[in-house]
Design a protein around this motif. Structure first.
Motif, short mmCIF file in Angstrom:
data_model
loop_
_atom_site.label_atom_id
_atom_site.label_comp_id
_atom_site.label_asym_id
_atom_site.label_seq_id
_atom_site.Cartn_x
_atom_site.Cartn_y
_atom_site.Cartn_z
N UNK A 281 1.09 -0.80 -0.19
CA UNK A 281 0.09 -0.14 0.30
C UNK A 281 1.00 1.56 0.08
N UNK A 282 0.40 2.42 0.46
CA UNK A 282 1.06 3.29 0.48
C UNK A 282 2.62 3.47 1.51
N UNK A 283 3.32 3.38 0.96
CA UNK A 283 5.08 3.99 2.31
C UNK A 283 4.58 5.00 2.38
N UNK A 284 4.92 5.40 3.45
CA UNK A 284 4.69 6.57 4.42
C UNK A 284 6.89 6.42 4.65
N UNK A 285 6.78 8.06 3.81
CA UNK A 285 8.35 8.82 3.55
C UNK A 285 8.33 8.74 5.12
N UNK A 286 10.21 8.29 5.27
CA UNK A 286 10.20 8.47 7.07
C UNK A 286 10.07 7.14 7.52
N UNK A 287 9.70 6.13 6.72
CA UNK A 287 9.35 4.82 7.83
C UNK A 287 10.52 4.83 8.25
N UNK A 288 11.92 4.55 7.98
CA UNK A 288 13.37 3.78 7.90
C UNK A 288 13.92 5.44 8.67
N UNK A 289 13.58 6.04 8.87
CA UNK A 289 14.69 7.14 8.88
C UNK A 289 14.14 7.91 10.32
N UNK A 290 12.74 8.34 10.09
CA UNK A 290 12.16 9.51 11.14
C UNK A 290 11.75 9.25 11.88
N UNK B 67 10.33 9.58 15.08
CA UNK B 67 8.90 11.45 14.98
C UNK B 67 8.05 9.91 14.76
N UNK B 68 8.05 9.23 12.85
CA UNK B 68 7.01 9.17 12.48
C UNK B 68 6.33 7.89 12.61
N UNK B 69 4.71 7.58 13.56
CA UNK B 69 4.03 6.16 13.76
C UNK B 69 3.80 5.24 13.07
N UNK B 70 5.31 5.27 11.78
CA UNK B 70 4.77 3.15 11.02
C UNK B 70 6.47 3.44 10.63
N UNK B 71 7.26 4.06 11.39
CA UNK B 71 8.99 3.85 12.09
C UNK B 71 9.10 2.28 12.35
N UNK B 72 10.67 2.05 11.48
CA UNK B 72 10.82 1.10 11.64
C UNK B 72 12.65 0.45 11.69
N UNK B 73 13.54 -0.11 13.12
CA UNK B 73 14.24 0.87 12.66
C UNK B 73 15.02 -0.33 11.71
N UNK B 74 16.78 0.11 11.07
CA UNK B 74 16.95 -0.91 10.35
C UNK B 74 17.87 -1.50 11.37
#
Length: 127
Positions: free
Chosen positions: A93-102, A104-111
């Motif tokens: 689906x939609x990739x949320x920018x900042x998923x791996x880098x931000x 404070x993003x609610x979708x953040x995933x630690x790489x």
């Protein structure tokens, strides 16, 4: 070459059928063009990329460290199935920018930094 049973599966899945439009970056992967204007993809080159991807994925010890991203509707089902089978994380689906880098993003995933793999310069895309 491609093993016989895999050729049959690829043909059945219509892996070789492209579109009428061909991006310049894809031109080297085009085998030819049908009379109706549809580009036919070179299956040998497709197979080489599949083998390359398989080798890279197999080199990662923990499948949970793999994230597969697909925002295109026609690839989401395959992404979800693939991730379910190997134990990877699916982002369909939609990739949320900042998923791996931000953070404070609610979708953040630690790489997983210890598993990052880089190809040497000039080696990208080579099996």
């Amino acid at each position: 070459g491609i093993p016989g049973t895999d050729v049959e599966k690829m043909l059945a899945a219509q892996v070789h059928i492209g579109t009428k439009n061909c991006d310049a970056r894809m031109a080297s992967y085009v085998f030819g063009r049908r009379p109706d204007g549809i580009h036919v993809i070179d299956m040998d080159k497709t197979w080489q990329k599949i083998v390359l991807a398989a080798r890279m994925i197999a080199a990662i010890e923990n499948p949970a460290d793999i994230a597969v991203v697909c925002s295109r509707p026609y690839g989401q089902r395959a992404t979800l199935k693939f991730c379910r089978y190997i134990g990877a994380t699916a982002i369909a689906g939609r990739y949320v920018p900042g998923t791996f880098t931000n953070r404070i993003n609610p979708h953040f995933m630690e790489p997983p930094h210890d598993h990052l793999q880089r190809l040497p310069r000039g080696q990208a895309g080579r099996p």
